[in-house]
Design a protein around this motif. Structure first.
Motif, mmCIF file in Angstrom:
data_model
loop_
_atom_site.group_PDB
_atom_site.id
_atom_site.type_symbol
_atom_site.label_atom_id
_atom_site.label_comp_id
_atom_site.label_asym_id
_atom_site.label_seq_id
_atom_site.Cartn_x
_atom_site.Cartn_y
_atom_site.Cartn_z
ATOM 1 N N SER A 1 7.002 42.851 63.687
ATOM 2 C CA SER A 1 7.128 44.175 64.306
ATOM 3 C C SER A 1 5.783 44.630 64.875
ATOM 4 N N PHE B 1 5.200 45.471 68.717
ATOM 5 C CA PHE B 1 4.634 46.763 69.084
ATOM 6 C C PHE B 1 3.631 46.623 70.228
ATOM 7 N N GLY C 1 9.619 46.760 66.492
ATOM 8 C CA GLY C 1 8.235 46.967 66.913
ATOM 9 C C GLY C 1 8.106 47.608 68.284
ATOM 10 N N GLY D 1 7.396 51.382 68.875
ATOM 11 C CA GLY D 1 6.103 51.539 69.528
ATOM 12 C C GLY D 1 6.202 52.310 70.829
ATOM 13 N N GLN E 1 2.378 51.969 62.869
ATOM 14 C CA GLN E 1 2.789 50.567 62.799
ATOM 15 C C GLN E 1 2.062 49.833 61.678
#
Length: 455
Positions: free
Chosen positions: A246, A250, A388, A392, A408
């Motif tokens: 993830s 991101f 992610g 994000g 994150q």
């Protein structure tokens, strides 16, 4: 217990005989398998990584918001997740070689089609076609990668982490070359050429793998993914794998825009920034693979340390506003390097560790179980690659890149803390069990001697 068919049994016996020979005398079958897997890792990763430096900017020109761009990246991972679960379950019925070759073909065609989307005029049509092509491409990618993990574990059962780590050089090479090549081709020739080029590479890999890759056949088993997830250790390993993927997801839709705005770099040089992460990953993976195979007890803690390293690096990537540290290009590149190294620490040990745990809990040894573990591995990784970029893109749009990176970073911190706590409690439990066994062993002679005296 191995339930492979007779032909597969013959291959297994020959592989066992070859493994007893001198290490330097590797069979042609294994050499061809390594060549095939290296080509898959390289071509698939260069295809995946090429979008990062320029696609978010191109999508913005078409009217796509930051959240939609994140969803375009995220949908790839979502369908990769579904594809990994389904294909991992039925790898024996489909055939590992056919699954790999057909996956490469689908991914190559979709990559070329994605390069023609700049001709789409309307905003809605552009976004819909992006989602459609990326989704189909993801299923092809899932087919190639799920079968490749299973084939590696089947061909090299005693050195899985070492082989995976060595092959990650080609994964890293694809990640290294994808962004700068994509950025410079885009800057020099426009939107189409990067996708047509890498799509052509994937299509060339199809006949190559058809010729060199051996067949690996087996009979299906009755085990399932749900049985894998009944074991807490496997769940925690999957969580830490999810946290790292993830984090990487991101970066795809957010990092290039942040670098363009913050450091005023042209598109071609943005691709070079991506090198820091991929290069550190590629260089560290072989060594981490050897350590994972030689020191099984250490590889468990490598995952914990990798998660913590990822968390710290994300907090300093922006950096976090509460730290009051000025954002500088050298610090940004350094943190990307740490993320790449942390990915190697976390990612390389996970597959052999989950496989070992599965065998210890009664799963049959064979291609069917390898397919299940490979599918689960790909599905968890893809889940992170979906969450992610989606999370994000949303948090970056609502807050900013610095705070989004901190949020994150909290995911790998939580995952590594929970896994570390479990490993610590497991070690205490085993120590107490040994002490009890030792105490019983000391008492037994005394009891025997006292009973003999009464007689």
């Amino acid at each position: 217990m191995n339930h492979d068919n007779p032909d597969s049994n013959g291959d297994s016996i020959r592989d066992e005989e070859e493994s007893t020979r001198e290490p330097q005398r590797m069979s042609k079958k294994k050499i061809f398998t390594l060549m095939s897997m290296a080509s898959v890792n390289f071509s698939s990763m260069i295809c995946y990584s090429i979008l990062g430096p320029f696609f978010p900017n191109e999508a913005e020109k078409k009217g796509a918001s930051q959240t939609v761009i994140g969803l375009i990246f995220g949908c790839y991972a979502f369908f990769n997740l579904l594809g990994s679960l389904i294909l991992g379950r039925y790898i024996v019925q489909i055939g590992a070689k056919f699954m790999l070759v057909s996956g490469l073909f689908v991914s190559g065609v979709c990559t070329i089609l994605f390069g023609l989307l700049d001709k789409v005029a309307g905003k809605t049509d552009f976004i819909v076609l992006c989602f459609l092509i990326r989704s189909i491409d993801a299923i092809g990618f899932a087919a190639a990668m799920t079968s490749s993990f299973a084939i590696i574990a089947k061909a090299f059962p005693n050195n899985i982490a070492t082989v995976l780590g060595s092959l990650e050089i080609f994964t890293g090479l694809g990640l290294v070359l994808g962004p700068p090549i994509g950025g410079f081709l885009y800057q020099s020739f426009g939107y189409k050429i990067p996708f047509i080029g890498v799509g052509g590479i994937l299509l060339v890999m199809v006949p190559f793998n058809m010729c060199v890759l051996p067949n690996y056949d087996a009979n299906p088993s009755k085990d399932s993914f749900w049985r894998l997830f009944t074991h807490p250790k496997i769940v925690l390993i999957c969580f830490i794998l999810f946290s790292v993927s993830s984090g990487l997801g991101f970066l795809d839709p957010t990092m290039s825009l942040f670098v363009l705005e913050k450091f005023n770099l042209p598109a071609g040089y943005v691709g070079l920034v991506f090198l820091a992460e991929a290069l550190s990953y590629a260089l560290s993976s072989p060594l981490l693979g050897v350590v994972s195979d030689k020191l099984p007890l250490v590889r468990r803690w490598l995952m914990v340390m990798g998660g913590l390293g990822t968390a710290i690096a994300f907090c300093l990537l922006g950096p976090a506003p509460i730290l009051h540290i000025k954002s500088q290009l050298w610090l940004f590149v350094l943190m990307l390097s740490i993320i790449g190294f942390s990915l190697g620490m976390t990612g390389i040990p996970t597959f052999p560790e989950v496989l070992t745990c599965a065998y210890e809990n009664g799963f049959e040894e064979g291609l069917s179980t390898l397919g299940l573990v490979s599918g689960m591995f790909g599905a968890v990784w893809s889940a992170g690659m979906f969450i992610g970029p989606t999370l994000g893109g949303f948090t970056t749009q609502r807050l900013n890149f610095q705070w989004a990176a901190v949020i994150q970073g909290g995911i790998p911190f939580l995952a590594s803390f929970l896994l570390g706590l479990y490993l610590f409690m497991e070690a205490i439990k085993k120590k107490r069990s040994r002490q009890v066994v030792h105490a019983i062993g000391e008492r037994t002679p005394l009891l025997n001697s006292s009973s003999a005296e009464t007689q």
